[in-house]
Design a protein around this motif. Sequence first.
Motif, PDB file in Angstrom:
ATOM      1  N   PHE A   1      -5.385  -0.796 -13.243  1.00 33.79           N
ATOM      2  CA  PHE A   1      -5.916  -0.392 -11.953  1.00 33.79           C
ATOM      3  C   PHE A   1      -5.718  -1.520 -10.939  1.00 33.79           C
ATOM      4  CE2 PHE A   1      -9.607  -2.859 -13.086  1.00 33.79           C
ATOM      5  CZ  PHE A   1     -10.266  -3.140 -11.892  1.00 33.79           C
ATOM      6  N   ARG A   2      -5.736  -1.119  -9.669  1.00 31.36           N
ATOM      7  CA  ARG A   2      -5.534  -2.085  -8.594  1.00 31.36           C
ATOM      8  C   ARG A   2      -6.890  -2.408  -7.975  1.00 31.36           C
ATOM      9  NH1 ARG A   2      -1.760  -1.392  -3.208  1.00 31.36           N
ATOM     10  NH2 ARG A   2      -3.098   0.424  -2.859  1.00 31.36           N
TER      11      ARG A   2
ATOM     12  N   GLY B   1       2.088   1.523  -3.502  1.00 28.28           N
ATOM     13  CA  GLY B   1       0.972   1.908  -4.350  1.00 28.28           C
ATOM     14  C   GLY B   1       0.630   3.376  -4.217  1.00 28.28           C
ATOM     15  N   GLY B   2       0.743   3.903  -3.011  1.00 28.53           N
ATOM     16  CA  GLY B   2       0.469   5.324  -2.806  1.00 28.53           C
ATOM     17  C   GLY B   2       1.422   6.219  -3.566  1.00 28.53           C
TER      18      GLY B   2
ATOM     19  N   ARG C   1      -6.582  -3.661  -2.359  1.00 22.37           N
ATOM     20  CA  ARG C   1      -5.479  -3.104  -1.587  1.00 22.37           C
ATOM     21  C   ARG C   1      -4.686  -4.224  -0.935  1.00 22.37           C
ATOM     22  NH1 ARG C   1      -5.175   2.168  -0.793  1.00 22.37           N
ATOM     23  NH2 ARG C   1      -4.054   1.909   1.176  1.00 22.37           N
TER      24      ARG C   1
ATOM     25  N   ASP D   1       0.825  -1.212   0.000  1.00 18.28           N
ATOM     26  CA  ASP D   1       0.000   0.000   0.000  1.00 18.28           C
ATOM     27  C   ASP D   1       0.856   1.258   0.000  1.00 18.28           C
ATOM     28  OD1 ASP D   1      -2.359  -1.371  -0.118  1.00 18.28           O
ATOM     29  OD2 ASP D   1      -2.775  -1.272   2.031  1.00 18.28           O
TER      30      ASP D   1
ATOM     31  N   LEU E   1       0.559   5.042  -7.821  1.00 14.82           N
ATOM     32  CA  LEU E   1      -0.773   5.045  -8.409  1.00 14.82           C
ATOM     33  C   LEU E   1      -1.497   6.356  -8.184  1.00 14.82           C
ATOM     34  CD1 LEU E   1      -1.842   1.470  -7.216  1.00 14.82           C
ATOM     35  CD2 LEU E   1      -0.763   2.105  -9.382  1.00 14.82           C
ATOM     36  N   ASP E   2      -2.373   6.702  -9.120  1.00 14.59           N
ATOM     37  CA  ASP E   2      -3.241   7.864  -8.990  1.00 14.59           C
ATOM     38  C   ASP E   2      -4.625   7.418  -8.536  1.00 14.59           C
ATOM     39  OD1 ASP E   2      -1.455   9.949 -10.031  1.00 14.59           O
ATOM     40  OD2 ASP E   2      -1.645   8.886 -11.934  1.00 14.59           O
ATOM     41  N   THR E   3      -5.290   8.281  -7.798  1.00 11.29           N
ATOM     42  CA  THR E   3      -6.646   7.978  -7.344  1.00 11.29           C
ATOM     43  C   THR E   3      -7.662   8.505  -8.357  1.00 11.29           C
ATOM     44  OG1 THR E   3      -6.011   8.051  -5.029  1.00 11.29           O
ATOM     45  CG2 THR E   3      -8.343   8.316  -5.520  1.00 11.29           C
TER      46      THR E   3
ATOM     47  N   CYS F   1     -10.887   4.263  -6.884  1.00  5.57           N
ATOM     48  CA  CYS F   1      -9.964   3.189  -7.255  1.00  5.57           C
ATOM     49  C   CYS F   1      -8.607   3.806  -7.563  1.00  5.57           C
ATOM     50  CB  CYS F   1     -10.485   2.395  -8.459  1.00  5.57           C
ATOM     51  SG  CYS F   1     -10.580   3.320 -10.001  1.00  5.57           S
ATOM     52  N   GLU F   2      -7.604   2.959  -7.663  1.00  5.06           N
ATOM     53  CA  GLU F   2      -6.243   3.416  -7.923  1.00  5.06           C
ATOM     54  C   GLU F   2      -5.811   2.939  -9.304  1.00  5.06           C
ATOM     55  OE1 GLU F   2      -4.123   3.242  -3.645  1.00  5.06           O
ATOM     56  OE2 GLU F   2      -5.092   1.395  -4.311  1.00  5.06           O
TER      57      GLU F   2
END
Length: 231
Positions: free
Chosen positions: A54-55, A12-13, A58, A9, A16-18, A103-104
């Motif tokens: 996309f993920r 991913g933060g 989580r 996570d 990845l974009d939200t 979503c991410e």
Amino acid sequence: MTALERLADLAGGMMLDTARVTAVTRLPGEFVRVELAADAFGKATWVPGAKLQFRPRRGTLSLRTYTPVRWDAGRGVTELLGFTHGDGPAARWLRQVADGDACEVFGPRKSIDLRDPAGPVVFVGDESSVALACALRTVTADVAHVFEARDPAGLSEVLAGLGLDAQVAEKTADRAEVLRLARSAAGPATLVVTGDAATVHAVRRDSRTWPRVPREVQGKAYWAAGRTGLD
């Protein structure tokens, strides 16, 4: 949550974009249209045929890949078309997704470049290729669509609802019908073939014997029986 899940996570933060779901439309045949909005989409350069990942869950860095149907940088909006067959994490997410969910995402990234096909196109695919066919429509209408499906009538209904005129063959082990339809499509200059790895290989090989051999061939396997990890 385990240490590995926390680490995933954290990574991913950073990577990845939200995005936020702004519309969900459920179509026949286990298809779902999902509109996503994100500030990052307004800064991105989209090429028809590019992929967005996309993920769906989580605690993992496992990503699932889709082809955007369209991209509106001015509004920061894109649209995905998902096929929910199976019980993987992406299929479960698509079956449950609702307007307002977050979503991410990662991308868009290079995959197939459809910007400049050389003349008339023969497009061959299956249920996993429908979004790419829609993306190609943003570039040219001079396309002969050939699909294979385990449920030809169901896929034909979906394609008609999306405004795609297509011939749909029943999926068989020898792929005889989809090869025949692709071979008989009028005047190909570009061949685009995606979907089942075995079909992609068979169509590419068969195209070398067509009355009019394609000048350009773009092929990409999206899945293969018994395998995971393909785009």
